[in-house]
Design an enzyme around this catalytic site. Structure first.
Site, PDB file in Angstrom:
ATOM      1  N   LYS A   1      -1.450  -1.722  -5.904  1.00 53.68           N
ATOM      2  CA  LYS A   1      -0.600  -2.729  -5.251  1.00 53.68           C
ATOM      3  C   LYS A   1       0.846  -2.285  -5.399  1.00 53.68           C
ATOM      4  CE  LYS A   1      -0.752  -6.672  -3.059  1.00 53.68           C
ATOM      5  NZ  LYS A   1      -1.759  -7.196  -2.127  1.00 53.68           N
TER       6      LYS A   1
ATOM      7  N   ASP B   1       1.222  -6.876   3.051  1.00 53.45           N
ATOM      8  CA  ASP B   1       0.993  -8.096   2.265  1.00 53.45           C
ATOM      9  C   ASP B   1       2.151  -9.016   2.657  1.00 53.45           C
ATOM     10  OD1 ASP B   1      -0.684  -9.253  -0.100  1.00 53.45           O
ATOM     11  OD2 ASP B   1       1.363  -9.617  -0.751  1.00 53.45           O
TER      12      ASP B   1
END
Ligand code: NDP
Length: 449
Positions: free
Chosen positions: A128, A168
């Site tokens: 991430k 995201d």
């Protein structure tokens, strides 16, 4: 409360070493609580040090991102990429651009991603990244310069077989385009190094829709299997109005539900006639405006300041699709009082531990993020496959694969929970099913002394 001494020791160590990282600790605690019967049942996990290894990222990159704004001033942000676990495939996970981004948020998202990616059944590890850059109010040129500067450093650490970032919060098609362009300029190679790309340069059909659609496929399967019911005829509340929320609203409506509320970080709209999604898309995707604008365009709709109030609206199904910890114990109590029958998480960790406990105690079906929103990363993995083959599947082909993946995720989680004596607990089931594959791979690959 944990009873297993091994898990208690590892968690205490995480607390000591990552004390201030509250989101990361929250995520680790939830996973450990679910895994207790698995760790109790087989000593190999302790013998191989799996738990203390799995909570430690393989690599965490923190870097300066400097860029020049439209007034010629130098701005500096902090960039992150956590390469958490590569036991079952290249690191994979989105990039978030939001002022709330810090090491704890990135680590919690990366940790969750390990199990989510494993659950998809596809060969992808957990990662991430992101930055505390705030895209709100920035010009196109500023977004482009930020993305280029961010990629100038990130390019040194990623690659189609190494680490494949995606979007995201705050990172959609526009940002992925700027990031991909800069990677290509720097590396002089045309590979599937990012997913969520535009359709003219290697993107997959149905990737934009995938997280929201997948959430509804999962919810439909959960209702079917656990209540012999479906989304048809249900009243649904969807928080957020970004990528996940918009396509959750679209698919829920197609499946016969009526979505009556959506929100952004300022407030929420209520439309008793059912949300007119074309208006929301125009405001949020085209104009990049605020959700309150909706009431100026649709008769009968109301707007209320403050996003948490959305959970006071009576509904059968709640789909939190905005951000972490947006649904707390009080909000859960309101939903339960108003007769909610199912909650499925589109956002990552949107429900606090108190909210999850309240839903489970009240017998409300609860689909956790790492299972319910895995359709996005699953379709990203399908984009990687298409890029490797230099070939594209049709929308219908990708959508059918996504549907099958979500149905499998539900059943794998359901069965894992049942096997370990927690029938119906989909939180535990998702954690266990996701964990076992990664843990077996870590054990098989040995420990580097
Ligand atoms: P977007 O940036 O497209 O939309 C985010 C939405 O959430 C916006 O409506 C935003 O409102 C709202 N929001 C953001 N922060 C807050 C906050 N602090 N309080 C209230 N509302 C907030 O992001 P996505 O739709 O892509 O992501 C939403 C969630 O889904 C995130 O948790 C993400 O990690 C998760 N997710 C996304 C996937 C994807 O494929 N995109 C895949 C899996 C999970 P505003 O405009 O006011 O900021």
């Amino acid at each position: 409360m944990l009873k297993n001494q091994y898990l208690k020791n590892v968690l205490a160590d995480v607390e000591k070493r990552s004390g201030g990282e509250k989101e990361f600790l929250q995520a680790v605690t939830e996973v450990f609580e679910s895994l207790e019967p698995v760790i109790d049942a087989d000593p190999k996990f302790e013998k191989n040090g799996v738990m203390q290894r799995i909570v430690e990222p393989e690599r965490m990159i923190v870097f300066r991102v400097s860029w020049v704004d439209d007034n010629g001033n130098v701005q500096v942000n902090r960039g992150y990429r956590v390469q958490f676990n590569s036991a079952i495939g290249p690191y994979k996970g989105g990039l978030r651009l939001h002022p709330s981004v810090n090491a704890s948020v990135i680590k919690f998202l990366g940790f969750e991603q390990i199990f989510k990616n494993s659950l998809t059944g596809l060969p992808i590890g957990g990662g991430k990244g992101g930055s505390d850059f705030d895209p709100k109010g920035k010009s196109d040129g500023e977004i482009m310069r930020f993305c280029q500067s961010f990629m100038t450093e990130l390019a040194k650490h990623i690659g189609a077989d190494v680490d494949v970032p995606a979007g995201d919060i705050g990172v959609g098609g526009r940002e992925i385009g700027y990031l991909f362009g800069q990677y290509k300029r720097l590396r002089n190679e045309y590979t599937g190094v990012l997913t969520g790309k535009g359709l003219t340069y290697g993107g997959s059909l149905a990737r934009t829709e995938a997280t929201g659609y997948g959430l509804c496929y999962y919810t439909e399967e959960m209702l079917k299997c656990m209540k012999s019911d479906s989304l048809a005829g249900k009243t649904v509340v969807v928080s957020g109005s970004g990528n996940v929320a918009i396509y959750a609203c679209q698919k829920a409506t197609t499946l016969g539900a009526k979505v009556v509320a959506m929100s952004d970080s300022n407030g929420y709209i209520y439309d008793p006639n059912g949300i007119n999604l074309a208006v929301v898309k125009q405001i949020k995707e085209v104009e990049r405006g605020r959700i309150k604008e909706y009431v100026n365009r649709v008769d009968g709709a109301t707007y209320t300041e403050g996003c948490r109030g959305i959970w006071s609206i009576k509904c059968d199904v709640a789909l939190p699709c905005a951000t972490q910890n947006e649904l707390d114990g009080d909000s859960a109590a309101l939903l339960i009082k108003n007769g909610v029958m199912a909650v499925a998480e589109g956002a990552n960790m949107p429900s606090t531990p108190e909210a999850i406990a309240a839903f489970q105690n009240a017998g409300v079906l609860f689909g956790p993020a790492k299972a319910a929103n895995a359709g996005g990363v699953a379709t990203s993995a399908l984009e990687m496959s298409q890029n490797s083959m230099r070939y594209s599947w049709t929308f219908e082909e990708v959508d059918a694969k996504l549907h099958d993946i979500m149905v499998n995720i539900f059943h794998n989680s359901y069965n894992a929970a049942e096997k370990y004596g927690m029938k119906g607990n989909l939180v535990a089931g998702a954690n266990i099913a996701g964990f076992l594959k990664v843990a077996e791979a870590m054990i098989a690959q040995g420990i580097a002394y």
